[in-house]
Write an enzyme that holds these catalytic residues in place. Structure first.
Site, PDB file in Angstrom:
ATOM      1  N   SER A 257       0.852  -1.191   0.000  1.00 51.49           N
ATOM      2  CA  SER A 257       0.000   0.000   0.000  1.00 51.49           C
ATOM      3  C   SER A 257       0.881   1.232   0.000  1.00 51.49           C
ATOM      4  O   SER A 257       1.973   1.226   0.574  1.00 51.49           O
ATOM      5  CB  SER A 257      -0.885   0.024   1.254  1.00 51.49           C
ATOM      6  OG  SER A 257      -1.547   1.276   1.384  1.00 51.49           O
TER       7      SER A 257
ATOM      8  N   TYR B 102      -2.212  -0.611   9.958  1.00 53.73           N
ATOM      9  CA  TYR B 102      -2.208  -1.012   8.553  1.00 53.73           C
ATOM     10  C   TYR B 102      -0.940  -0.528   7.859  1.00 53.73           C
ATOM     11  O   TYR B 102      -0.248  -1.304   7.182  1.00 53.73           O
ATOM     12  CB  TYR B 102      -3.442  -0.434   7.871  1.00 53.73           C
ATOM     13  CG  TYR B 102      -3.574  -0.770   6.415  1.00 53.73           C
ATOM     14  CD1 TYR B 102      -3.994  -2.036   6.006  1.00 53.73           C
ATOM     15  CD2 TYR B 102      -3.307   0.181   5.432  1.00 53.73           C
ATOM     16  CE1 TYR B 102      -4.137  -2.342   4.658  1.00 53.73           C
ATOM     17  CE2 TYR B 102      -3.457  -0.115   4.089  1.00 53.73           C
ATOM     18  CZ  TYR B 102      -3.866  -1.385   3.711  1.00 53.73           C
ATOM     19  OH  TYR B 102      -3.996  -1.677   2.372  1.00 53.73           O
TER      20      TYR B 102
END
Length: 259
Positions: A140, A153
């Protein structure tokens, strides 16, 4: 131009929906045989049904080391040598750090970093013995730029990126390439779960950015579709990327200004 993957065998995790499903479809379209795995078998079974024997659906919990080893072993016994492994399985637990629970942190790392370790390690052991193979981790852009409310995350994805680069360094001399693809905002269920109002307003807010949250917008003016990320994966596993390893390819429309 074709990626030339006809006959190659790929394993994809987190393949039941979103980016994982798009990766399976893109690999199959390029001629690869794909073992599509997910914790929830329903999505991968639907994929297998639409690809006429080219896609095999298998349930898999990537946090279970023994289950991963068993599946990779079974895959090679039934289908032949594994040429490609793509780590897509991931979860997101949104929370400010002061409210973040130990459980949410540990679950996030177990899937987003631990799962990458388990699958990549199992694949690399076999690929290095044969002198060829390609491993791609879908990370990501949050791994490279701070995001409010996404500390667990972002940290887990940063770990996955650096792990994949270190693995790539270790196995390069034995013919195995390891790269990461780092998407930005993409139209998936994970993205929609972060929206707090109607879809049109949420998309506009993501594209335009949010000064209060110190978040840049998307210079290209659109949110990615899963296929945009899948195309990057297909390129990196193909021979067209034969001299690329330990690379982190951002697919975010310029959202991070490549910070």
């Amino acid at each position: 131009m074709s990626a030339g993957l006809t006959g190659r065998l790929a394993l994809v995790t987190g393949a039941g929906r979103g980016i994982g499903a798009a990766v399976v479809a893109a690999l199959a379209e390029e001629g690869a045989r794909v073992v599509a795995t997910d914790l929830d078998p329903a999505g991968v079974e639907a994929l297998a049904a639409t690809h006429g024997g080219q896609v095999t659906a298998r349930p898999l919990d990537v946090t279970d080391t023994d289950a991963v080893e068993a599946l990779v072993d079974e895959t090679e016994k039934r289908h032949g040598p594994l040429d490609i492994a793509v780590n897509v399985a991931g979860i997101l637990r949104s929370s400010d750090v002061v409210d973040l629970t130990d459980e949410a942190w540990e679950q996030t790392f177990a899937v987003n970093a631990g799962g990458v370790l388990h699958v990549s390690r199992a694949a690399a052991r076999r690929m290095t013995a044969r002198g060829s193979g390609s491993i791609v981790t879908v990370a990501s852009n949050a791994a490279g730029i701070p995001r409010a409310g996404l500390a667990a995350y972002a940290a887990s994805k940063a770990a996955a990126v650096m792990f994949t680069k270190c693995l790539g360094l270790e196995v390069a001399a034995r013919g195995v390439r390891c790269n990461t693809v780092s998407p930005g905002s993409t139209l998936t269920d994970m993205q929609r779960a972060l929206w707090t109002d109607d879809a049109e307003a949420s998309v506009r807010r993501v594209v335009e950015g949010d000064l209060a949250a110190h978040r840049t917008g998307i210079p290209l003016g659109r949110i990615a579709e899963p296929a945009d990320v899948a195309d990057a994966v297909v390129f990196l596993v193909s021979d067209r990327a034969r001299h690329i390893t330990m690379h982190d390819l951002y697919v975010d429309g310029g959202a991070t200004l490549r910070a």
